[in-house]
Design a protein around this motif. Sequence first.
Motif, PDB file in Angstrom:
ATOM      1  N   TRP A 248      10.544  -1.705  -2.806  1.00  0.00           N
ATOM      2  CA  TRP A 248      11.833  -2.023  -3.415  1.00  0.00           C
ATOM      3  C   TRP A 248      11.688  -3.143  -4.435  1.00  0.00           C
ATOM      4  CZ3 TRP A 248      16.349  -0.408  -4.624  1.00  0.00           C
ATOM      5  CH2 TRP A 248      16.956   0.590  -3.874  1.00  0.00           C
ATOM      6  N   GLU A 252      12.570  -3.104  -8.228  1.00  0.00           N
ATOM      7  CA  GLU A 252      13.554  -4.033  -8.781  1.00  0.00           C
ATOM      8  C   GLU A 252      13.023  -4.724 -10.031  1.00  0.00           C
ATOM      9  OE1 GLU A 252      16.223  -5.764  -5.242  1.00  0.00           O
ATOM     10  OE2 GLU A 252      15.124  -7.268  -6.354  1.00  0.00           O
ATOM     11  N   LEU A 317      20.173  -8.242 -11.242  1.00  0.00           N
ATOM     12  CA  LEU A 317      21.073  -8.144 -12.395  1.00  0.00           C
ATOM     13  C   LEU A 317      20.937  -9.384 -13.268  1.00  0.00           C
ATOM     14  CD1 LEU A 317      23.379  -6.429 -13.625  1.00  0.00           C
ATOM     15  CD2 LEU A 317      24.935  -7.986 -12.501  1.00  0.00           C
TER      16      LEU A 317
ATOM     17  N   ASP B  44      24.210  -0.129 -12.088  1.00  0.00           N
ATOM     18  CA  ASP B  44      25.005  -0.093 -10.864  1.00  0.00           C
ATOM     19  C   ASP B  44      24.197  -0.621  -9.676  1.00  0.00           C
ATOM     20  OD1 ASP B  44      27.677   0.725 -10.562  1.00  0.00           O
ATOM     21  OD2 ASP B  44      26.978   2.164  -9.029  1.00  0.00           O
ATOM     22  N   LEU B  45      22.948  -0.159  -9.609  1.00  0.00           N
ATOM     23  CA  LEU B  45      22.067  -0.547  -8.507  1.00  0.00           C
ATOM     24  C   LEU B  45      21.775  -2.040  -8.563  1.00  0.00           C
ATOM     25  CD1 LEU B  45      20.415   0.793  -6.229  1.00  0.00           C
ATOM     26  CD2 LEU B  45      18.493   0.792  -7.798  1.00  0.00           C
ATOM     27  N   ASP B  47      23.549  -4.286  -9.971  1.00  0.00           N
ATOM     28  CA  ASP B  47      24.788  -5.007  -9.674  1.00  0.00           C
ATOM     29  C   ASP B  47      24.999  -5.093  -8.171  1.00  0.00           C
ATOM     30  OD1 ASP B  47      27.066  -6.352 -10.277  1.00  0.00           O
ATOM     31  OD2 ASP B  47      28.300  -4.550 -10.512  1.00  0.00           O
ATOM     32  N   GLU B  48      24.703  -3.974  -7.504  1.00  0.00           N
ATOM     33  CA  GLU B  48      24.912  -3.899  -6.059  1.00  0.00           C
ATOM     34  C   GLU B  48      23.968  -4.846  -5.309  1.00  0.00           C
ATOM     35  OE1 GLU B  48      23.802  -0.537  -3.008  1.00  0.00           O
ATOM     36  OE2 GLU B  48      24.988   0.241  -4.688  1.00  0.00           O
ATOM     37  N   ARG B  49      22.729  -4.945  -5.789  1.00  0.00           N
ATOM     38  CA  ARG B  49      21.741  -5.772  -5.097  1.00  0.00           C
ATOM     39  C   ARG B  49      21.802  -7.230  -5.516  1.00  0.00           C
ATOM     40  NH1 ARG B  49      17.836  -2.867  -2.357  1.00  0.00           N
ATOM     41  NH2 ARG B  49      16.318  -4.537  -2.454  1.00  0.00           N
ATOM     42  N   ASN B  50      22.645  -7.545  -6.471  1.00  0.00           N
ATOM     43  CA  ASN B  50      22.768  -8.925  -6.916  1.00  0.00           C
ATOM     44  C   ASN B  50      23.712  -9.676  -5.981  1.00  0.00           C
ATOM     45  OD1 ASN B  50      21.495 -10.122  -9.236  1.00  0.00           O
ATOM     46  ND2 ASN B  50      23.523 -10.860  -9.750  1.00  0.00           N
ATOM     47  N   GLY B  53      28.670 -10.378  -8.338  1.00  0.00           N
ATOM     48  CA  GLY B  53      28.940  -9.163  -9.103  1.00  0.00           C
ATOM     49  C   GLY B  53      28.962  -9.453 -10.592  1.00  0.00           C
TER      50      GLY B  53
END
Lengths: 451, 286
Positions: A248, A252, A317, B44-45, B47-50, B53
């Motif tokens: 993962w 990432e 992100l 999206d992914l 954002d979800e794992r961050n 948001g």
Amino acid sequence: MAVADIGYDGAIARASAANLFRRKRLIAFGVPTIILAYLVYVFFAFDIPGLAERARIDNARILLADTYSHKVHVSLDNRSGETTVAIEGENKGQYAAEAWPAWVQRDGPSVVVELGEGEVVRFDPDAVRYAVPEYGIVTIRRTDGGIVLDTPSGEIPEWINASGTRVSITRPAGRVSVTRNRTEALRYFAGWELFFFTLDSPFADKSWAELASLAVSGDQVRPGQSNLVAMASDFWNNAMWRHRDVAWAIFETVLMAFLGTMGAMLVAFPLAFLAATNFSPNFLVRFGIRRLFDFLRGVDGLIWTIILSRAFGPGPLTGALAILTTDSGTFGKLFSEALENVDSKQIDGLRSTGANALQRNRFGVIPQIAPVILSQVLYYLESNTRSATVIGAIVGGGIGLLLTQAIQTQKDWEEVSYYIILTLLMVSAMDILSGWLRQRLIGRSTAPANS
Amino acid sequence: MANATLGAPVADIKAGYTAMVQRKRIYSGIVLIVFVAMLAAGFDLADERNAGGFWDGLRHVFDFPTELVKEAIEKAPALPGNLAKYFPALIETINIAAVSTLLGAMLAILLSLLSTRGLARWPRLIAVFRRMMDVMRALPEVVIALVLIFVLGGGPVPAMIAITFHTAGALGKLFSEVNENADLKPVEGLTSVGASWLQRMWLGVMPQVAPNYLSYALLRFEINVRASAILGFVGAGGIGSELRIAISWGAGRYDAAAAIFILLFLTIVVIDQTSSHFRNKLVRGF
């Protein structure tokens, strides 16, 4: 004749040649001298002489030993009187009480640990006895006043480190440490133990041949699951090496690089038109956008990473956005330069057929700059995979985070080497992928110098 | 008449062409859709794992910079003092970059000469040196730096070694591309008079490639200044580690962080401008 025309004079020519030689000699000796002087300055500015004191050679030794070997801990808890045998001292690698390895044996109330090279440690109820060939038996007793060490000669050799509360013995064969609460013997073995399956898996102690035959055989080790699926799932969920989490993390990191690079391209592309002289007639707009690009590039990835991680918190992100912000500036500059070099003949040709502005750009400009843009973007994709590793270490995401964590805990160096190898493979894979795509899409092109 | 010689009516050619254009458009459309879908799904992914948001964070992007600027203005009189205080750390960061560019470039020259066909000392080992450079280039600096910090302790040396290592690989690849374009005649001339390998390289190749080498090394220096600042932040010395400390003090002490931001920004801009000026000069020729 030509010489005579410009008024040739032997004396002047000789003088200028002498001058040239003097200059060359000066450079030939001056440049190395300056470089040497600078290196000497840095030698002292970085305190290289003091490095020998600060360097932890023992750390280096642990690091090296751990990268290719693992240790098995035999620990005696003095409160409960229980002995456990565990790989790397972790619960996940603990041997069942009835399935200890052959070099650890019970002898009545005692436990006998063979450390190899003839060295044997006995955990006796009254003391710990370490037998070293050609030296004798080192006895360590736990008393109310502290820990008492007895050596055959009465002197303490350099491989024993003793204080009133702790005795540790470090030998090539292994290590023994005794404290008030705990007695521990460590033995080193080559290889990364339990890399594929942990001890709770039925496949743990099987050889390759056995595993292969199990994989094709019909009788299921774990009912209701084919052997291959069971093996894959045991490997994937290996609690010690955490293959799933590592995969993962790698994903990432690549995701950060992908989102950052492509996002930057999408942001920079329209802005580049506004910054190019031949597409943006307004001087003020052009100047503003160009300064924006300079600003985005100048405020460096590090500062963007810090500012963005304040707003978005740790995670992939944030890393992607940091790459996006910095590279928008870089791409903007590169794209607008490409746009300024566009050949206007094709655009004129299209105009003569009555094409409108959108059509002129679509068919006259894009085909000219697409190869430039693609090749830049693909190069940056590879380079950003590397950046994403360090950004991940700062914002807390991806393989960078795992690496910093593994290094900070300072015990699982085999995991660090595992991550390093995976990082290398990841970057190389991205390098190959980006090169292959470039080849397919635009043919050969020269590399930008910053990849 | 042209139609007659081609043996096909215009309508057929037109239909074939249109069909081809249409097929190409469909392929391009599919590629575009896949690309956009990948981008959207990836976003999206991520954002979800961050932890925070995206949309929530977007509202707070300017909170930290605003706070920083406000505090820096409030404590404007302290700014010159702060700038002076962190100047030595900045010098250290620049020194790390300069030394590693210098040493890395020297290593790169050697590696690139050893891995260029026609120039290599041991032609059979060309592939070995190439793979070596690939590995050096692929390994991110932070990995080496973190491991070395554990062994050598904090300070500039781990960062220096890490950046040198990476620089040698990256520049080595670029240098060997330059070498491939070098004229081999001077080398042959030197060989004919019995020059050793070192003499051939030094007198036959270096004068041809030096301007390009210098230009690439300058660009690398720009990159290395940024890298050395980042490595400081993860534990090596220099302005990066000061920045980390200054930020961890939190609100009320942001004047120090602001001073470091200013120093870093100015340094990068000045170095970028100077280096690009000299690079243009080098590439256009002396």
